[in-house]
Write an enzyme that holds these catalytic residues in place. Structure first.
Site, mmCIF file in Angstrom:
data_model
loop_
_atom_site.group_PDB
_atom_site.id
_atom_site.type_symbol
_atom_site.label_atom_id
_atom_site.label_comp_id
_atom_site.label_asym_id
_atom_site.label_seq_id
_atom_site.Cartn_x
_atom_site.Cartn_y
_atom_site.Cartn_z
ATOM 1 N N GLU A 52 0.846 -1.194 0.000
ATOM 2 C CA GLU A 52 0.000 0.000 0.000
ATOM 3 C C GLU A 52 0.886 1.251 0.000
ATOM 4 O O GLU A 52 1.984 1.240 0.536
ATOM 5 C CB GLU A 52 -0.869 -0.029 1.260
ATOM 6 C CG GLU A 52 -1.707 1.207 1.516
ATOM 7 C CD GLU A 52 -2.335 1.192 2.897
ATOM 8 O OE1 GLU A 52 -3.486 1.643 3.012
ATOM 9 O OE2 GLU A 52 -1.694 0.730 3.857
ATOM 10 N N LYS A 99 -9.695 0.568 -1.633
ATOM 11 C CA LYS A 99 -9.771 0.198 -0.224
ATOM 12 C C LYS A 99 -11.144 0.525 0.354
ATOM 13 O O LYS A 99 -11.641 1.647 0.209
ATOM 14 C CB LYS A 99 -8.680 0.943 0.542
ATOM 15 C CG LYS A 99 -8.526 0.553 2.002
ATOM 16 C CD LYS A 99 -7.312 1.257 2.595
ATOM 17 C CE LYS A 99 -7.036 0.876 4.010
ATOM 18 N NZ LYS A 99 -5.801 1.503 4.535
ATOM 19 N N CYS A 136 -4.479 -3.215 3.144
ATOM 20 C CA CYS A 136 -4.186 -2.960 4.549
ATOM 21 C C CYS A 136 -5.331 -3.341 5.490
ATOM 22 O O CYS A 136 -5.582 -4.517 5.727
ATOM 23 C CB CYS A 136 -3.771 -1.506 4.725
ATOM 24 S SG CYS A 136 -2.924 -1.203 6.308
#
Length: 315
Positions: free
Chosen positions: A47, A99, A164
């Site tokens: 990321e 995300k 993440c």
């Protein structure tokens, strides 16, 4: 029949506010070439791979904030990132993911020494969902849609992406599992010590906190790989960024049985490599986690009807 695939996580060491994009791209190309030299057909980067983890900083200048983003939809032609994609075009297939689970806060903590995570300030939650995709030309002998009598697990590899904090939420994994995912890819930046963010019941040293953070990272990768009968690959940006903010390592490749089969040795630029057999996913998908036979969706209502906790009434 074996369906073998060589893949890699490209862990990056620290990237600082003063690190140029040119230098970062050069490091990434070096890692890509190293992985290719090992025979990897798929390489995962972390990321915010191009910059320091800038959401830890309060940035009020629009010009400065803009400098951390690539502008336009096509990263493969953007000035800063084109060299990496020019190299990758020889080797890699690309899909898009945004995300979903943004951690942290919108405003910084009052404590000036706190580690902030201001993703809610700089981003909107992803709106593409958890859509699995097939990756062509990675596995020899993969069956195609015009082939007769194809069984599950015989086509091109089925993959899904996370970023993440997404890895901590079982719902995303299960969405992928319900699409037959065989490899979940997750790049991350995870603080080694950030008590204001995650809270603690008792004081912890930075060393204790980092040990816990690595444990929790591996826990979610191993547990969710097992519960969805898939491999997973996780790639960290690691080390001490900006001379102050420590990020954990722990990049690893995990099997459908939940075992770590390869992991990073340190917190610098490093390739984590493994050769896997996607046929290993079939046992779980057809036995313990045969969703079609065992799932009971009539009992899962709260998962999709509420977000926060609703406790039972007091006695």
């Amino acid at each position: 029949m074996p369906r073998t695939l060589k893949l890699a996580a490209a862990q990056l060491g620290p990237i600082h506010l003063t690190t140029s994009r040119v230098e970062v791209i050069s490091r990434m190309i070096t890692l890509l070439q190293q992985a290719h030299g090992l025979g990897a057909k798929l390489v995962l980067f972390p990321e915010t791979a191009f910059t320091t983890f800038f959401p830890r900083h309060l940035i009020n200048s629009q010009a400065e904030l803009d400098s951390y983003f690539e502008h336009g939809d096509d990263l493969s032609t953007a000035t800063n990132t084109k060299p990496l994609f020019d190299e990758a075009k020889k080797l890699v297939v690309i899909a898009k993911y945004r995300k979903v689970h943004l951690p942290g806060t919108k405003e910084p903590f009052e404590d000036p020494d706190a580690v902030n995570q201001l993703e809610k300030r700089y981003f909107e939650p992803g709106n593409l969902g958890f859509k699995a995709f097939r990756t062509p030309d990675l596995v020899e002998g993969a069956k195609k849609k015009d082939t007769a009598n194809v069984k599950a697990g015989q086509g091109d590899p089925i993959m899904g992406m996370m970023i993440c904090n997404d890895r901590r939420w079982a719902e995303g994994w299960r969405c992928y599992g319900l699409q037959g995912v065989e490899v979940v890819l997750c790049g991350y930046n995870t603080a080694g010590f950030a008590p204001d963010l995650w809270g603690t019941r008792k004081p912890m040293t930075p060393e204790e906190a980092e040990k816990d953070a690595v444990f929790h990272h591996k826990l979610v990768m191993q547990g969710n790989s097992y519960m969805n009968s898939c491999f997973s690959v996780s790639a960290a940006k690691a080390g001490m960024e900006d001379g102050k903010y420590d990020l954990i390592g722990g990049s690893c490749i995990t099997s459908p049985e939940g075992h770590v089969i390869a992991e990073a040795k340190g917190k610098d630029d490093e390739i984590v490599f493994a050769e896997i057999d996607l046929e290993d996913c079939r046992q779980g998908k057809e036995k313990t986690f045969d969703f079609d036979r065992h799932r009971r969706i009539d009992q899962y209502g709260p998962i999709t009807t509420q977000t926060g906790v609703v406790e039972p009434e007091l006695l």
